[in-house]
Structures are given as structure tokens and as C-alpha cells.
Design a protein around this motif. Structure first.
Motif, PDB file in Angstrom:
ATOM      1  N   GLU A  13      11.589  -2.741  -2.420  1.00  0.00           N
ATOM      2  CA  GLU A  13      12.248  -1.865  -3.381  1.00  0.00           C
ATOM      3  C   GLU A  13      11.291  -0.739  -3.737  1.00  0.00           C
ATOM      4  O   GLU A  13      10.155  -0.998  -4.153  1.00  0.00           O
ATOM      5  CB  GLU A  13      12.615  -2.646  -4.638  1.00  0.00           C
ATOM      6  N   ALA A  14      11.739   0.487  -3.562  1.00  0.00           N
ATOM      7  CA  ALA A  14      10.933   1.654  -3.910  1.00  0.00           C
ATOM      8  C   ALA A  14      11.242   2.046  -5.344  1.00  0.00           C
ATOM      9  O   ALA A  14      12.413   2.219  -5.702  1.00  0.00           O
ATOM     10  CB  ALA A  14      11.232   2.805  -2.963  1.00  0.00           C
ATOM     11  N   ARG A  15      10.197   2.159  -6.148  1.00  0.00           N
ATOM     12  CA  ARG A  15      10.350   2.591  -7.535  1.00  0.00           C
ATOM     13  C   ARG A  15       9.687   3.952  -7.664  1.00  0.00           C
ATOM     14  O   ARG A  15       8.464   4.065  -7.503  1.00  0.00           O
ATOM     15  CB  ARG A  15       9.699   1.597  -8.482  1.00  0.00           C
ATOM     16  N   VAL A  16      10.486   4.961  -7.944  1.00  0.00           N
ATOM     17  CA  VAL A  16       9.993   6.333  -8.008  1.00  0.00           C
ATOM     18  C   VAL A  16       8.855   6.437  -9.017  1.00  0.00           C
ATOM     19  O   VAL A  16       8.981   6.011 -10.161  1.00  0.00           O
ATOM     20  CB  VAL A  16      11.129   7.309  -8.378  1.00  0.00           C
ATOM     21  N   GLY A  17       7.731   6.979  -8.551  1.00  0.00           N
ATOM     22  CA  GLY A  17       6.575   7.178  -9.410  1.00  0.00           C
ATOM     23  C   GLY A  17       5.742   5.938  -9.657  1.00  0.00           C
ATOM     24  O   GLY A  17       4.712   5.997 -10.322  1.00  0.00           O
ATOM     25  N   ASP A  18       6.174   4.788  -9.137  1.00  0.00           N
ATOM     26  CA  ASP A  18       5.453   3.537  -9.384  1.00  0.00           C
ATOM     27  C   ASP A  18       4.967   2.869  -8.108  1.00  0.00           C
ATOM     28  O   ASP A  18       3.950   2.198  -8.106  1.00  0.00           O
ATOM     29  CB  ASP A  18       6.355   2.585 -10.173  1.00  0.00           C
ATOM     30  N   GLY A  19       5.684   3.021  -7.012  1.00  0.00           N
ATOM     31  CA  GLY A  19       5.285   2.403  -5.758  1.00  0.00           C
ATOM     32  C   GLY A  19       6.412   1.627  -5.120  1.00  0.00           C
ATOM     33  O   GLY A  19       7.555   1.669  -5.568  1.00  0.00           O
ATOM     34  N   THR A  20       6.063   0.886  -4.092  1.00  0.00           N
ATOM     35  CA  THR A  20       7.032   0.080  -3.366  1.00  0.00           C
ATOM     36  C   THR A  20       6.635  -1.377  -3.486  1.00  0.00           C
ATOM     37  O   THR A  20       5.475  -1.734  -3.276  1.00  0.00           O
ATOM     38  CB  THR A  20       7.084   0.503  -1.884  1.00  0.00           C
ATOM     39  N   TYR A  21       7.594  -2.217  -3.834  1.00  0.00           N
ATOM     40  CA  TYR A  21       7.339  -3.620  -4.120  1.00  0.00           C
ATOM     41  C   TYR A  21       8.137  -4.536  -3.201  1.00  0.00           C
ATOM     42  O   TYR A  21       9.257  -4.204  -2.815  1.00  0.00           O
ATOM     43  CB  TYR A  21       7.699  -3.939  -5.574  1.00  0.00           C
ATOM     44  N   PRO A  53       0.816  -1.215   0.000  1.00  0.00           N
ATOM     45  CA  PRO A  53       0.000   0.000   0.000  1.00  0.00           C
ATOM     46  C   PRO A  53       0.855   1.273   0.000  1.00  0.00           C
ATOM     47  O   PRO A  53       1.990   1.275   0.485  1.00  0.00           O
ATOM     48  CB  PRO A  53      -0.809  -0.110   1.298  1.00  0.00           C
ATOM     49  N   ALA A  54       0.280   2.327  -0.531  1.00  0.00           N
ATOM     50  CA  ALA A  54       0.963   3.623  -0.581  1.00  0.00           C
ATOM     51  C   ALA A  54       1.208   4.147   0.831  1.00  0.00           C
ATOM     52  O   ALA A  54       0.516   3.766   1.782  1.00  0.00           O
ATOM     53  CB  ALA A  54       0.110   4.614  -1.365  1.00  0.00           C
ATOM     54  N   GLU A  55       2.178   5.041   0.942  1.00  0.00           N
ATOM     55  CA  GLU A  55       2.524   5.615   2.248  1.00  0.00           C
ATOM     56  C   GLU A  55       1.304   6.206   2.937  1.00  0.00           C
ATOM     57  O   GLU A  55       1.091   5.984   4.127  1.00  0.00           O
ATOM     58  CB  GLU A  55       3.573   6.713   2.087  1.00  0.00           C
ATOM     59  N   LYS A  56       0.495   6.957   2.200  1.00  0.00           N
ATOM     60  CA  LYS A  56      -0.662   7.614   2.829  1.00  0.00           C
ATOM     61  C   LYS A  56      -1.656   6.586   3.363  1.00  0.00           C
ATOM     62  O   LYS A  56      -2.290   6.811   4.385  1.00  0.00           O
ATOM     63  CB  LYS A  56      -1.342   8.578   1.868  1.00  0.00           C
ATOM     64  N   ASP A  57      -1.777   5.435   2.697  1.00  0.00           N
ATOM     65  CA  ASP A  57      -2.663   4.378   3.188  1.00  0.00           C
ATOM     66  C   ASP A  57      -2.097   3.733   4.446  1.00  0.00           C
ATOM     67  O   ASP A  57      -2.833   3.438   5.392  1.00  0.00           O
ATOM     68  CB  ASP A  57      -2.890   3.325   2.110  1.00  0.00           C
ATOM     69  N   LEU A  58      -0.788   3.514   4.467  1.00  0.00           N
ATOM     70  CA  LEU A  58      -0.152   2.949   5.662  1.00  0.00           C
ATOM     71  C   LEU A  58      -0.271   3.906   6.838  1.00  0.00           C
ATOM     72  O   LEU A  58      -0.528   3.478   7.968  1.00  0.00           O
ATOM     73  CB  LEU A  58       1.320   2.628   5.381  1.00  0.00           C
TER      74      LEU A  58
END
Length: 82
Positions: free
Chosen positions: A66-74, A36-41
Motif C-alpha cells: 500500500e502506497a501512502r502519499v508522503g509517508d512511503g510504501t508498506y 525502501p524508498a523508490e530511489k533506494d530500490l
């Protein structure tokens, strides 16, 4: 009277990182999945955005995510330094 080592509570970011790590290792968030996105966490955990960012940064440092800029964290691995 002998001195005792002060007991320090665990920082919030460490508690958040442990919860996220448990979700990964238990398979709730499998390898390759987007977390989930940071704001959701932030809204789910009721902590500050900086706390979540610090927790995610520590897990990225271990290689679990792994954080992918503009795509999210996987999720990248089930264990640290895998």
C-alpha cells in the motif's frame, strides 16, 4: 517449415515485482513494515525509476503493498488479494 511462437523475455518490471514479492513472502519484509524508498530500490536493482514504479504499482494492485502519499510504501499482505 513450421512457425514457432516467438519467445519474449520477461519485462524488467515483472522481474522486479517478483523479487519484491519474494522478499515479502519470505518474511524479510513483514506485514506492516515500510519498504525502501523508490530511489533506494533503483540504486540497488540498477533499473530505472519507471521500472520500479511499475513493479510497485502491480503489487499494489494485487493488494500486497500500500502506497501512502508522503509517508512511503508498506507491506499490506503476504499473498496476493489477501
Amino acid at each position: 517449415m513450421a512457425l514457432n511462437v516467438p519467445i519474449r523475455p520477461e519485462p524488467l518490471s515483472s522481474q522486479v515485482a517478483r523479487q519484491i514479492e519474494n522478499l515479502i513472502t519470505s518474511g524479510v519484509w513483514p506485514v506492516g513494515s515500510r519498504i525502501p524508498a523508490e530511489k533506494d530500490l533503483v540504486s540497488q536493482l540498477l533499473v530505472s525509476r519507471n521500472t520500479v514504479r511499475e513493479a510497485l504499482r502491480s503489487l499494489a494492485h494485487t493488494g500486497m503493498i500500500e502506497a501512502r502519499v508522503g509517508d512511503g510504501t508498506y507491506v499490506r499482505a503476504l499473498t496476493e488479494l489477501a
